[in-house]
Motif scaffolding. Structure first.
Motif, PDB file in Angstrom:
ATOM      1  N   GLU A   7      11.753 -49.454 -35.612  1.00 55.16           N
ATOM      2  CA  GLU A   7      12.241 -50.806 -35.321  1.00 55.16           C
ATOM      3  C   GLU A   7      12.346 -51.527 -36.663  1.00 55.16           C
ATOM      4  N   SER A   8      13.552 -51.440 -37.234  1.00 57.16           N
ATOM      5  CA  SER A   8      13.742 -51.768 -38.654  1.00 57.16           C
ATOM      6  C   SER A   8      14.776 -52.858 -38.873  1.00 57.16           C
ATOM      7  N   HIS A   9      15.017 -53.718 -37.891  1.00 60.95           N
ATOM      8  CA  HIS A   9      16.121 -54.666 -38.047  1.00 60.95           C
ATOM      9  C   HIS A   9      15.868 -55.705 -39.144  1.00 60.95           C
ATOM     10  N   ASN A  10      14.606 -55.851 -39.576  1.00 58.13           N
ATOM     11  CA  ASN A  10      14.322 -56.778 -40.687  1.00 58.13           C
ATOM     12  C   ASN A  10      14.854 -56.285 -42.027  1.00 58.13           C
ATOM     13  N   ILE A  11      15.446 -55.093 -42.043  1.00 63.76           N
ATOM     14  CA  ILE A  11      16.024 -54.571 -43.284  1.00 63.76           C
ATOM     15  C   ILE A  11      17.157 -55.460 -43.781  1.00 63.76           C
ATOM     16  N   LYS A  12      17.680 -56.316 -42.899  1.00 65.38           N
ATOM     17  CA  LYS A  12      18.782 -57.211 -43.298  1.00 65.38           C
ATOM     18  C   LYS A  12      18.336 -58.242 -44.334  1.00 65.38           C
ATOM     19  N   ASN A  13      17.032 -58.528 -44.414  1.00 66.55           N
ATOM     20  CA  ASN A  13      16.527 -59.593 -45.285  1.00 66.55           C
ATOM     21  C   ASN A  13      15.891 -58.993 -46.545  1.00 66.55           C
ATOM     22  N   LEU A  14      16.719 -58.480 -47.447  1.00 70.09           N
ATOM     23  CA  LEU A  14      16.183 -57.772 -48.598  1.00 70.09           C
ATOM     24  C   LEU A  14      15.555 -58.680 -49.643  1.00 70.09           C
ATOM     25  N   HIS A  15      15.751 -59.990 -49.521  1.00 68.82           N
ATOM     26  CA  HIS A  15      15.099 -60.916 -50.456  1.00 68.82           C
ATOM     27  C   HIS A  15      13.691 -61.292 -49.990  1.00 68.82           C
ATOM     28  N   PHE A  16      13.259 -60.727 -48.853  1.00 67.08           N
ATOM     29  CA  PHE A  16      11.940 -61.049 -48.315  1.00 67.08           C
ATOM     30  C   PHE A  16      11.115 -59.772 -48.179  1.00 67.08           C
ATOM     31  N   LYS A  48      26.303 -49.967 -43.835  1.00 66.84           N
ATOM     32  CA  LYS A  48      25.688 -49.792 -45.148  1.00 66.84           C
ATOM     33  C   LYS A  48      24.638 -48.675 -45.121  1.00 66.84           C
ATOM     34  N   LEU A  49      23.871 -48.623 -44.043  1.00 68.42           N
ATOM     35  CA  LEU A  49      22.852 -47.584 -43.927  1.00 68.42           C
ATOM     36  C   LEU A  49      23.490 -46.210 -43.809  1.00 68.42           C
ATOM     37  N   LYS A  50      24.551 -46.111 -43.022  1.00 73.47           N
ATOM     38  CA  LYS A  50      25.235 -44.828 -42.877  1.00 73.47           C
ATOM     39  C   LYS A  50      25.858 -44.378 -44.186  1.00 73.47           C
ATOM     40  N   ASP A  51      26.397 -45.333 -44.960  1.00 79.07           N
ATOM     41  CA  ASP A  51      26.965 -44.994 -46.267  1.00 79.07           C
ATOM     42  C   ASP A  51      25.907 -44.413 -47.197  1.00 79.07           C
ATOM     43  N   GLU A  52      24.677 -44.958 -47.132  1.00 78.87           N
ATOM     44  CA  GLU A  52      23.625 -44.504 -48.045  1.00 78.87           C
ATOM     45  C   GLU A  52      22.914 -43.255 -47.554  1.00 78.87           C
ATOM     46  N   PHE A  53      22.676 -43.173 -46.234  1.00 80.69           N
ATOM     47  CA  PHE A  53      21.813 -42.106 -45.714  1.00 80.69           C
ATOM     48  C   PHE A  53      22.546 -41.078 -44.852  1.00 80.69           C
ATOM     49  N   GLY A  54      23.821 -41.323 -44.558  1.00 76.47           N
ATOM     50  CA  GLY A  54      24.609 -40.346 -43.812  1.00 76.47           C
ATOM     51  C   GLY A  54      24.018 -40.005 -42.464  1.00 76.47           C
ATOM     52  N   ASN A  55      24.079 -38.717 -42.092  1.00 77.32           N
ATOM     53  CA  ASN A  55      23.597 -38.292 -40.767  1.00 77.32           C
ATOM     54  C   ASN A  55      22.144 -37.828 -40.791  1.00 77.32           C
ATOM     55  N   TYR A  56      21.442 -38.137 -41.877  1.00 79.90           N
ATOM     56  CA  TYR A  56      20.004 -37.793 -41.923  1.00 79.90           C
ATOM     57  C   TYR A  56      19.260 -38.523 -40.808  1.00 79.90           C
ATOM     58  N   PHE A  57      19.614 -39.787 -40.585  1.00 80.24           N
ATOM     59  CA  PHE A  57      19.024 -40.579 -39.508  1.00 80.24           C
ATOM     60  C   PHE A  57      20.007 -40.671 -38.341  1.00 80.24           C
ATOM     61  N   ASP A  58      19.454 -40.933 -37.143  1.00 79.62           N
ATOM     62  CA  ASP A  58      20.249 -41.459 -36.044  1.00 79.62           C
ATOM     63  C   ASP A  58      20.247 -42.979 -36.173  1.00 79.62           C
ATOM     64  N   TYR A  59      21.168 -43.644 -35.490  1.00 76.10           N
ATOM     65  CA  TYR A  59      21.312 -45.091 -35.638  1.00 76.10           C
ATOM     66  C   TYR A  59      21.488 -45.755 -34.274  1.00 76.10           C
ATOM     67  N   LYS A  60      20.880 -46.925 -34.135  1.00 73.43           N
ATOM     68  CA  LYS A  60      21.096 -47.752 -32.949  1.00 73.43           C
ATOM     69  C   LYS A  60      21.313 -49.187 -33.406  1.00 73.43           C
ATOM     70  N   LYS A  61      22.381 -49.813 -32.913  1.00 73.76           N
ATOM     71  CA  LYS A  61      22.725 -51.162 -33.335  1.00 73.76           C
ATOM     72  C   LYS A  61      21.773 -52.186 -32.722  1.00 73.76           C
ATOM     73  N   TYR A  62      21.292 -53.084 -33.564  1.00 76.82           N
ATOM     74  CA  TYR A  62      20.398 -54.154 -33.111  1.00 76.82           C
ATOM     75  C   TYR A  62      21.165 -55.194 -32.300  1.00 76.82           C
ATOM     76  N   GLN A  63      20.612 -55.538 -31.147  1.00 79.19           N
ATOM     77  CA  GLN A  63      21.136 -56.610 -30.296  1.00 79.19           C
ATOM     78  C   GLN A  63      19.977 -57.550 -29.970  1.00 79.19           C
ATOM     79  N   SER A  64      20.126 -58.838 -30.267  1.00 78.60           N
ATOM     80  CA  SER A  64      19.010 -59.769 -30.118  1.00 78.60           C
ATOM     81  C   SER A  64      18.525 -59.894 -28.672  1.00 78.60           C
ATOM     82  N   PHE A  65      19.404 -59.633 -27.706  1.00 72.56           N
ATOM     83  CA  PHE A  65      18.971 -59.786 -26.306  1.00 72.56           C
ATOM     84  C   PHE A  65      17.932 -58.743 -25.905  1.00 72.56           C
ATOM     85  N   ARG A  66      17.769 -57.714 -26.739  1.00 67.53           N
ATOM     86  CA  ARG A  66      16.780 -56.675 -26.426  1.00 67.53           C
ATOM     87  C   ARG A  66      15.346 -57.199 -26.476  1.00 67.53           C
TER      88      ARG A  66
END
Length: 357
Positions: A7-16, A48-66
């Protein structure tokens, strides 16, 4: 193949701090080249994550209603890792759950009422955990001080140092520089960072300027800090840069006389170890996690009387200058001991235990 949900959606705030933690842990896990289980990243901007890490990880898009209980993610991952204690996104099902605790500063900063929503939410995260990691021994001790921690495995895993190697080009120079020796600090401009005490101290250290970097779009910056600068007529000696990029940060660290960090509360404290990577003397508050992270060669303030703080800096700088090689080597060695690849390997080991490998 088993799958760990980060659960990594805070990755958007790289200045924190949370954003930095997310990014560097994920990068370390990528460099670990794990091939016998998968990991899923949860973030808003996946491209951006896919560009850097490719298919090494799976990905799920963050939705705030979750964040709402009935709309939680229902896939039964083999392990769910909540990367910090503030996250509201939780799994729908009762699945293996790892919680990372950075701090419980909200007890002092928000409310000590254990029925307060924030405290209730944290208690619920603790209760659903199958294991807990802490970023410092202080974070662990303070969690046990205020909460009943379940009888599950607990681990203290230090953060790494984002600056492993100095990559500053020789000709790089920020827009704002100091014309004389300067003290440097960085962080969000909040009461917890206590920057105004540096200004009061600066009035007694005429040989230095002060450079402060970080998010200064805050009430504290416009209020207490600005008023203190004006009171001491230090507008020409206090340089406020706002948020800065990595190269500007490296410039300020490489060229400062010392790094100063009078923070009132920290769960870890990455900026001091970044400064140590450049062999710089560090002056820190002697509270919360900072003595643990600063180590034996850091200089500490026990309180914030301006004359006392200035004296600690003067004495510390004299000690540093008369033992420069010893201190520089000790700082660099300590900074390099905090390594994100090693940190990621420790998290991998925890994942394996919880996955039953």
């Amino acid at each position: 193949m088993k799958n760990v949900f980060l659960e990594s959606h805070n990755i958007k705030n790289l200045h924190f701090g949370f954003g930095q933690f997310n990014y560097h842990l994920i990068k370390g896990l990528y460099q670990a080249e794990i091939d016998d289980f998968k990991m899923t990243l949860h973030a808003k901007n996946l491209s951006k994550l896919k560009d850097e890490f490719g298919n090494y990880f799976d990905y799920k898009k963050y939705q705030s209603f979750r964040r709402y209980p009935l709309l939680r993610i229902r896939k039964k991952y083999d392990l769910w890792h909540s990367l910090n204690q503030n996250i509201k996104i939780e799994p729908y099902h009762n699945i293996p759950y790892l919680l990372t605790v950075h701090d419980v500063n909200f007890i002092e900063e928000e409310s000590s009422d254990m029925d307060h929503e924030r405290n209730v939410r944290f208690r619920e995260k603790l209760e659903r955990s199958h294991a807990i990691t802490y970023i410092s021994n202080f974070a662990k001790a303070s969690t046990h001080k205020y909460f009943d921690v379940p009888n599950v495995p607990e681990y203290v895993i230090y953060n790494g140092n984002p600056i492993r190697e100095v990559t500053l080009p020789e000709n790089h120079q920020p827009k704002q520089i100091s014309k004389k020796p300067y003290l440097f600090s960085i962080g969000e401009f909040t009461p917890r960072k206590n920057f105004h005490t540096l200004v009061e101290m600066l009035a007694l250290l005429p040989d230095f300027n002060l450079i402060l970097s970080g998010n200064n779009n805050t009430a504290y910056a416009d209020g207490k800090l600005a008023a203190t600068i004006q009171k001491h007529n230090l507008q020409d000696r206090v340089i406020i840069t706002g948020k800065i990029g990595d190269l500007d940060k490296q410039y300020y660290l490489q060229n400062c006389a010392a790094f100063v960090f009078p923070s009132l509360r920290e769960g870890f404290g990455i900026p001091p170890i970044e400064a140590m990577r450049f062999g710089k003397p560090v002056f820190l508050s002697h509270n919360t996690s900072l003595p643990e992270i600063g180590g034996e060669h850091a200089f500490f303030w026990e309180h914030y009387d301006p004359k006392y703080m200035a004296q600690v800096v003067e004495n510390g700088m004299h000690t540093f200058e008369t033992n420069r090689e010893t201190y520089e080597n000790a700082y660099i060695k300590r900074a390099q001991s905090f390594d994100w690849n090693a940190t990621a390997k420790q998290y991998e080991d925890v994942y394996r235990r919880l996955l039953g490998f």
